[in-house]
Design a protein around this motif. Structure first.
Motif, short mmCIF file in Angstrom:
data_model
loop_
_atom_site.label_atom_id
_atom_site.label_comp_id
_atom_site.label_asym_id
_atom_site.label_seq_id
_atom_site.Cartn_x
_atom_site.Cartn_y
_atom_site.Cartn_z
N GLY A 329 3.52 3.71 4.42
CA GLY A 329 4.56 5.13 4.63
C GLY A 329 5.80 5.06 3.55
O GLY A 329 6.76 5.91 3.52
N LEU A 330 5.04 4.46 1.81
CA LEU A 330 5.76 4.69 0.73
C LEU A 330 6.75 5.77 0.65
O LEU A 330 6.43 6.32 -0.32
CB LEU A 330 5.36 3.67 -0.23
N GLU A 331 7.94 5.59 0.15
CA GLU A 331 8.43 6.78 -0.96
C GLU A 331 9.62 5.70 -1.42
O GLU A 331 10.30 5.20 -1.13
CB GLU A 331 9.77 7.70 0.74
N LYS A 332 9.87 6.68 -2.34
CA LYS A 332 10.48 6.64 -3.66
C LYS A 332 11.32 7.77 -4.66
O LYS A 332 11.31 9.14 -4.88
CB LYS A 332 9.91 5.14 -4.98
N ARG A 333 12.72 7.59 -4.47
CA ARG A 333 13.58 8.57 -5.08
C ARG A 333 14.63 8.07 -5.96
O ARG A 333 15.36 6.77 -5.39
CB ARG A 333 14.44 8.48 -3.49
N TYR A 334 14.78 8.45 -6.84
CA TYR A 334 16.04 8.60 -7.47
C TYR A 334 17.20 9.47 -7.62
O TYR A 334 16.67 10.52 -8.04
CB TYR A 334 15.14 7.71 -8.97
N GLY A 335 17.74 9.39 -6.99
CA GLY A 335 18.91 10.51 -6.88
C GLY A 335 18.66 11.71 -6.08
O GLY A 335 17.62 11.13 -4.48
N ASP A 336 18.34 12.83 -6.49
CA ASP A 336 17.65 13.82 -6.04
C ASP A 336 15.87 14.13 -5.92
O ASP A 336 15.51 14.69 -5.29
CB ASP A 336 18.50 15.40 -6.56
N HIS A 337 16.22 13.04 -6.99
CA HIS A 337 14.25 13.07 -7.66
C HIS A 337 12.95 12.01 -6.73
O HIS A 337 13.75 11.47 -6.74
CB HIS A 337 14.08 12.50 -8.69
N THR A 338 12.85 13.31 -5.91
CA THR A 338 11.27 12.00 -5.02
C THR A 338 10.22 12.06 -5.86
O THR A 338 9.65 12.65 -5.78
CB THR A 338 11.39 13.47 -3.69
N VAL A 339 10.00 10.79 -6.18
CA VAL A 339 8.60 10.30 -7.38
C VAL A 339 7.45 10.79 -6.51
O VAL A 339 6.80 11.00 -6.71
CB VAL A 339 8.95 8.47 -7.72
N PHE A 340 6.92 10.02 -4.90
CA PHE A 340 6.58 10.48 -4.20
C PHE A 340 7.00 9.73 -2.61
O PHE A 340 7.74 9.25 -2.80
CB PHE A 340 5.31 9.02 -4.21
N ARG A 341 6.50 10.21 -1.64
CA ARG A 341 6.30 9.98 -0.55
C ARG A 341 5.10 9.87 0.30
O ARG A 341 4.24 10.48 -0.11
CB ARG A 341 7.59 10.77 0.38
N ASP A 342 5.72 9.18 1.31
CA ASP A 342 4.71 8.98 2.92
C ASP A 342 2.85 8.39 1.75
O ASP A 342 1.97 8.66 1.94
CB ASP A 342 3.92 9.78 3.31
N VAL A 343 3.25 7.37 1.10
CA VAL A 343 2.26 6.61 1.00
C VAL A 343 1.35 5.74 1.27
O VAL A 343 2.00 4.38 0.83
CB VAL A 343 2.11 6.34 -1.37
N SER A 344 0.13 5.64 1.59
CA SER A 344 -0.07 4.91 1.83
C SER A 344 -1.65 4.19 2.03
O SER A 344 -2.13 5.09 1.10
CB SER A 344 0.03 5.07 3.90
N PHE A 345 -1.97 2.63 1.44
CA PHE A 345 -3.21 2.17 0.88
C PHE A 345 -3.28 0.71 1.23
O PHE A 345 -2.25 0.25 1.76
CB PHE A 345 -3.90 2.80 -0.37
N VAL A 346 -4.22 0.88 1.91
CA VAL A 346 -5.11 -1.00 1.75
C VAL A 346 -5.92 -1.40 0.64
O VAL A 346 -6.80 -0.70 0.30
CB VAL A 346 -5.60 -1.08 2.84
N ILE A 347 -5.98 -2.25 -0.04
CA ILE A 347 -6.64 -3.00 -1.14
C ILE A 347 -6.84 -4.43 -0.57
O ILE A 347 -6.22 -5.18 -0.59
CB ILE A 347 -6.30 -3.45 -2.48
N GLU A 348 -7.82 -4.90 -0.62
CA GLU A 348 -9.23 -5.81 -0.16
C GLU A 348 -9.12 -6.73 -1.12
O GLU A 348 -10.00 -6.59 -2.02
CB GLU A 348 -10.18 -5.03 1.25
N ARG A 349 -9.20 -7.78 -0.13
CA ARG A 349 -9.75 -9.41 -0.71
C ARG A 349 -11.14 -8.83 -1.75
O ARG A 349 -12.38 -8.06 -1.49
CB ARG A 349 -10.10 -10.29 -0.40
N GLY A 350 -11.33 -9.26 -3.83
CA GLY A 350 -11.85 -8.66 -4.87
C GLY A 350 -11.61 -7.79 -5.22
O GLY A 350 -13.08 -7.51 -6.25
N GLU A 351 -11.25 -6.43 -4.50
CA GLU A 351 -11.80 -5.08 -5.09
C GLU A 351 -11.09 -5.17 -6.73
O GLU A 351 -9.86 -5.83 -6.59
CB GLU A 351 -11.12 -4.31 -4.44
N ARG A 352 -11.63 -4.16 -7.67
CA ARG A 352 -10.85 -3.71 -8.34
C ARG A 352 -10.69 -2.33 -8.86
O ARG A 352 -11.49 -1.48 -8.28
CB ARG A 352 -11.51 -4.60 -9.78
N VAL A 353 -9.66 -1.92 -8.42
CA VAL A 353 -8.86 -0.49 -8.34
C VAL A 353 -7.92 0.12 -9.61
O VAL A 353 -7.64 -0.97 -10.00
CB VAL A 353 -7.64 -0.33 -6.88
N ALA A 354 -8.58 0.88 -10.21
CA ALA A 354 -7.55 1.34 -11.17
C ALA A 354 -6.72 2.83 -10.33
O ALA A 354 -6.74 3.09 -9.45
CB ALA A 354 -8.16 2.24 -12.19
#
Length: 656
Positions: A329-354
């Motif tokens: 549920g990551l959310e990041k705002r700078y003042g009134d500007h919301t960069v992203f909200r409700d970001v969820s994911f899992v990266i597991e051992r050995g994965e190479r992710v872009a």
């Protein structure tokens, strides 16, 4: 046309460029290539007039040269559109035109003074027109949009509000709008996302001047250049072909040089054996002297050989838990500007992710949250059991201390290696001898990247978080770095705009778009294909819902259908294409009419300017007054037409 003769550049005792002769024809598309430190940036700076040299550089009189450096640039703090106008030379010209018009109004009916002012006004107006002044705002907004800006919102923002990567885009926009005859581009794609790269490639294909580009993006060079200039050992070698064929021809050339060198070596050895054998025999004195002179006159073939390259692999990674990175549920705002909200994911051992997305989507922000450089506004990002991370920032100042020397940076990074082992590793990264005592601040972009990677290599890790690690690496080093990452035993999360690099490396893509995250299990090419399919389906579904009654659309929303393309969807796609064609056709017709009116208005304006310079008209003050009134009306009408042309262009651009 550019003619270069005997070009030499020395840095102290180091000879960087030695006696280069080069003839560049108009409208050339040249890729300037070579190893890091070969002198590519130095040569571009010399051609741009920003570095001293010995030798001759001749260009046609009046030719304008535009130069884009690879390093971060600072821009004057002012509204973005005003900055672009100033860089194009229009701000000063506009002020001169306004001043001239004021003096004309105050000149009265003095024939001599009025004639002088009219001539000056005509000269300034022609120059203003030559610089694209009357259509500048329209063109500037199109360039800004192509480079990823939101023109309506960003045009009035102050340049100081933009980050370093966006400032590089501003510098690129100013360069493209400068109407230069020669463009010198040093790594122009470093700070661009995929969409902006494709737009830039299309823009450069239509550019009518000469382009000399340094780039380590192979796909960019494949698409853009028709000839290649390779710098090696301070000399330049020219290839009249595209980049792909150049790679083949270069290897063939090196093979020929090696064969020549072997033959020459045999001949030299034979002569030397003769000289040594008969040096002290009086009867052979003439033959000995003859062969000694033959050796002195012989032009020794210089082997380029394979380029010096980095050779390395990451040390063994300690084993981590199965879940390496978890975002909830990551959310990041700078003042009134919301960069992203409700970001969820899992990266597991050995994965190479872009991690991909347009500039400004929030990639670097998310990387900083994962590295704990910043804290989220909401949600949580955590690392798994026994995770030891190493972070590489696209801003070299975050990886390195510019007040240190190369040796201090390596020696202070906490590695348990012995001094000799560190020196050997520095040598593998092309830092040897007294070079290791150079200040970090004077290193090139490629050298800073290599040093940052070396520091990362010296740290024990099982998670690499990499933000644009390949930006300044030459092709050979990039290839070796990719191989090292493929052999790395830990987990990799990487942000990169290098399409070829990602394609062979990653097995999963996370895309940040419109404040949300999308997960694609596959390589980069697979991601591009699936994203295009999804966007097409979304447009089709939206178009179908818009044409159906509200109740029917609501019922469909409550009962989702399988995500397959039925006959109804195909028919809906065809109807949508027809609708878009009709809508676009009406705008195109009005745009063409608008362009005809602009051409007519510009023609009449040119005619009036000509009349105002004729002796017959200058003798009739009442006619001058009528013509000046008409000129003013024409300019106002043209301003309205250009505004309409801009709006129509935007509408046509939006209809895909």
């Amino acid at each position: 046309m550019i003619e270069i003769k005997g070009l030499k550049v020395n840095f102290g005792e180091q000879e960087v460029l030695r006696g280069i002769d080069w003839f560049i024809t108009p409208r050339s598309r040249i890729g300037l290539v070579g190893d890091n430190g070969a002198g590519k940036t130095t040569l571009l700076r010399v051609l741009a007039g920003e570095a001293d040299c010995d030798g001759l550089i001749a260009m046609p009189k009046g030719h304008r040269v535009g130069y884009l450096p690879q390093d971060l640039v600072e821009v004057k703090d002012m509204p973005l559109l005003d900055y672009l106008r100033e860089r194009a030379g229009l701000t000063e010209l506009s002020a001169e035109l306004a001043g001239c018009e004021q003096r004309m109004s105050a000149a009265g009916e003095s024939d001599a003074e009025l004639r002088r002012l009219l001539a000056e006004h005509d000269r300034l107006q022609r120059l203003f027109e030559a610089k694209g002044g009357f259509s500048f705002d329209v063109e500037a907004k199109q360039v800004l949009k192509g480079l990823g800006f939101a023109p309506e919102r960003d045009a009035e923002r102050r340049t100081s509000e933009f980050s370093g990567g966006w400032k590089m885009r501003i510098a690129l926009a100013a360069l493209l709008l400068s109407h230069s005859d020669i463009l010198l581009l040093d790594e122009p794609t470093n700070h661009l996302d995929t969409e902006s790269m494709e737009w830039l490639e299309a823009w450069l294909r239509d550019y009518r001047g000469t382009i000399i580009a340094v780039s380590h993006d192979r796909r960019f060079l494949d698409k853009m250049v028709t000839s290649v200039a390779e710098l090696a050992n301070g000399e330049i070698h020219l290839y009249s072909c595209g980049y792909g064929k150049f790679l083949t021809e270069r290897e063939e050339r090196r093979a020929r040089l090696e064969a020549e060198w072997e033959q020459q070596k045999e001949k030299i050895d034979e002569i030397q054996r003769f000289v040594e054998r008969f040096r002290y025999k009086a009867t052979k004195a003439k033959q000995v002297q003859s062969r000694i002179k033959q050796l002195e006159k012989m032009e020794i073939t210089e082997l380029e050989g394979p380029s010096k390259s980095v050779s390395f692999r990451f040390p063994e990674s300690p084993r981590s838990g199965r879940e390496v990175i978890k975002a909830e549920g990551l959310e990041k705002r700078y003042g009134d500007h919301t960069v992203f909200r409700d970001v969820s994911f899992v990266i597991e051992r050995g994965e190479r992710v872009a991690l991909v997305g347009a500039n400004g989507a929030g990639k670097s922000t998310l990387m900083r949250l994962l590295d704990r450089i910043e804290e989220p506004t909401a949600g949580r990002a955590s690392l798994g059991l026994n995770v030891k991370k190493a972070y590489f920032s696209q801003e070299s100042a975050r990886n390195l201390d510019y007040s240190h020397t190369i040796w201090q940076e390596v020696n202070n990074c906490g590695s348990k290696l012995l001094e000799g082992e560190k020196r050997n590793l520095l040598g593998a990264f092309l830092f040897s001898g007294d070079e290791i005592h150079k200040p970090v601040s004077v290193l090139s972009g490629g050298e800073k990247s290599r040093l940052g990677l070396l520091k990362m290599l010296l740290s024990e890790s099982n998670l690499l978080i990499l933000d644009e690690p390949t930006n300044h690496l030459d092709y050979g080093t990039k290839e070796l770095f990719q191989k090292a990452l493929l052999q790395y035993g830990g987990t990799v999360l990487i942000v990169s705009h290098d399409r070829a690099f990602l394609d062979d490396l990653v097995g999963r893509v996370l895309e940040i778009r419109d404040g949300a995250i999308y997960d694609y299990p596959g390589n980069y090419s697979w991601f591009i294909e699936k994203r295009s399919e999804r966007e097409l389906l979304a447009r089709t579904a939206k178009a179908g819902a818009a044409r159906k009654p509200a109740g029917e659309a609501a019922a469909e929303k409550e009962t989702p259908r399988p995500d397959v393309r039925t006959k109804e969807q195909k028919r809906a796609e065809a109807e949508e294409r027809n609708r878009l064609y009709r809508a676009k056709k009406s705008f195109v017709e009005r745009l063409e009419s608008c362009e005809r009116e602009i051409a007519e208005g510009e023609g009449r304006k040119e005619e009036i300017n000509g009349l105002l310079c004729s002796q017959e008209v200058l003798a009739d003050s009442s006619r001058i007054q009528r013509l000046m009134i008409e000129l003013k009306e024409r300019e106002e009408k043209l301003k309205e037409l250009y505004q309409e042309w801009e709006e129509l262009s935007v509408k046509i651009e939006e209809i895909k």
